[in-house]
Design an enzyme around this catalytic site. Structure first.
Site, PDB file in Angstrom:
ATOM      1  N   GLU A   1       5.318   2.051  11.853  1.00 25.14           N
ATOM      2  CA  GLU A   1       4.931   0.695  11.556  1.00 25.14           C
ATOM      3  C   GLU A   1       4.873  -0.063  13.200  1.00 25.14           C
ATOM      4  OE1 GLU A   1       7.992   0.423   8.130  1.00 25.14           O
ATOM      5  OE2 GLU A   1       7.703   1.937   9.889  1.00 25.14           O
TER       6      GLU A   1
ATOM      7  N   SER B   1       6.008  -0.171   5.067  1.00 23.97           N
ATOM      8  CA  SER B   1       4.494  -0.315   4.998  1.00 23.97           C
ATOM      9  C   SER B   1       3.837   0.564   4.151  1.00 23.97           C
ATOM     10  CB  SER B   1       3.978  -0.566   6.490  1.00 23.97           C
ATOM     11  OG  SER B   1       4.499  -1.381   7.109  1.00 23.97           O
TER      12      SER B   1
ATOM     13  N   ASN C   1      13.680  -6.006   2.655  1.00 27.66           N
ATOM     14  CA  ASN C   1      13.164  -5.688   4.108  1.00 27.66           C
ATOM     15  C   ASN C   1      13.941  -6.752   5.001  1.00 27.66           C
ATOM     16  OD1 ASN C   1      10.266  -3.619   4.026  1.00 27.66           O
ATOM     17  ND2 ASN C   1      10.714  -5.028   2.219  1.00 27.66           N
TER      18      ASN C   1
ATOM     19  N   SER D   1       1.160 -12.202   5.968  1.00 24.85           N
ATOM     20  CA  SER D   1       2.270 -11.641   5.416  1.00 24.85           C
ATOM     21  C   SER D   1       3.244 -12.764   4.579  1.00 24.85           C
ATOM     22  CB  SER D   1       3.519 -11.366   6.515  1.00 24.85           C
ATOM     23  OG  SER D   1       3.019 -10.272   7.317  1.00 24.85           O
TER      24      SER D   1
END
Length: 378
Positions: free
Chosen positions: A16, A205, A343, A352
């Site tokens: 990521e 991801s 997360n 996001s």
């Protein structure tokens, strides 16, 4: 009043890497520069820490995925553990060291292994440097989806049925074909229903995630496990859940505070309307703006939304969360809420969910970052 000096860390050795760079660009644009002075510290894919490299403010997801690289003007970062908050130094061209000044806190905008997994957190704990986000235990446990599920199940929180595989002894030369029958036998013994989702235990991801749809197809299953093994030797095979994927942002900036949940949101996969059998993969998340959009609050009864919020806070406490996390849930047709994963440093890209969820709950992007940083200042 003097500005607080905040090291913003980005990049890193994980898959990521580029998403961390884009997240950092968003954070730096939203940072309250009247209160804070940002010290951007990039980490290359090889693990080198640098300052004075390419300016993250110039990065834009629409222009592609950036990476941290050493440039002619960049300097290596050197840490002096004994100096604590004064121990951030840069190596000059002549080999001498210059102080980066007193650091009031670190904002580690790092996703995945070597950043979101407790490693950076442990280093900062050893230096006695305040930092934003979850501590060592929560970071490590939530990075590893297997152990996340163990902790959640122990707390009485429903999780998706699945098994965990150790691929270290599998025949990589044959792309696990020789192991296909054994893998299928384990799936059948666990009674898992198709479709299955095969994923690395310690990645994010959607890297290495494959949807397996054909029951009894050992070759398809083995190929999916092989793909996941490129990212981790510990691999989850989970039963697909007939549910909507609902995400809830949790905020707990100060130790001892009661965690606050946002209104839950939903990533709506627009191409499903066109008949695509789509799931939320890397391209849907980051590369294809037409693939999905965010809805906050999710289009669910308020009673269900509140159940998601309560479950998110319970999950956050179960893993000893701190600072922030995004709790991803499955909401089934009967209203049952399961937790998929947590997360501990969710994405802060322009699209996001975490900042969008708080904006819809009444906390703007800049105020959100300010709250997180001020929560750890001494």
């Amino acid at each position: 009043m003097a500005k607080q000096r905040i090291v913003v860390m980005y990049g890193g050795k994980a898959d990521e890497h580029s998403i961390s760079c884009i997240s950092t660009a968003g954070v730096l644009r939203a940072l309250d520069t009247d209160k804070f002075e940002a010290i951007p510290v990039g980490i290359t894919k090889a693990g080198q820490w640098i300052v004075d490299g390419e300016d993250p403010l110039g990065w834009d997801l629409a222009k592609g995925l950036p990476t941290v690289v050493k440039t002619p003007g960049s300097r290596d970062v050197v840490l002096d553990m004994a100096l604590g908050q004064d121990g951030f130094l840069a190596r000059n061209a002549d080999g001498t060291l210059s102080s980066l000044g007193h650091i009031d806190a670190v904002l580690p905008v790092l996703h995945g292994p070597f950043g979101e997994d407790g490693t950076i957190q442990g280093l900062l704990e050893m230096m006695n440097v305040p930092y934003v986000g979850c501590g060592v235990l929560a970071s490590a446990a939530c990075m590893d989806k297997h152990y996340t599920k163990v902790l959640l199940a122990a707390a009485g929180i429903p999780v998706a049925p699945g098994i965990t595989l150790d691929a270290r002894s599998y025949d990589a030369a044959g792309e696990f074909a020789a192991n296909a029958a054994d893998i299928l036998a384990q799936v059948e013994a666990a009674g898992l229903q198709y479709p299955l989702f095969v994923k690395p235990s310690r990645a994010g991801s959607s890297f290495g995630v494959t949807k397996v749809e054909h029951a009894g197809d050992a070759a398809e299953l083995a190929a999916a496990v092989f793909e996941a093994s490129h990212h981790d030797w510990r691999i989850l095979v989970e039963q697909g859940i007939d549910a909507r994927e609902i995400e809830c942002a949790v905020l707990c900036p100060k130790p001892g505070d009661e965690p606050r949940p946002s209104w839950p949101g939903e990533i709506v996969l627009d191409k499903r309307n066109e008949g695509d059998d789509q799931f939320y993969d890397f391209d849907s998340k980051y590369m294809d703006a037409s693939a999905s959009h965010v809805e906050v609050p999710a289009n669910l009864p308020e009673e269900t939304l509140q159940r998601v919020r309560e479950t998110a806070v319970k999950a956050f406490k179960a893993v000893d969360g701190a600072g922030l996390s995004r709790v991803d849930t499955f909401v089934q047709p009967d209203g049952t809420v399961m937790v998929n994963e947590i997360n501990t440093m969710p994405g802060f890209t322009p699209i996001s969910m975490y900042p969008k969820a708080w904006e819809a709950t009444g906390v703007g992007y800049t105020d959100l970052i300010t709250t997180l940083i001020e929560g750890v200042l001494r």
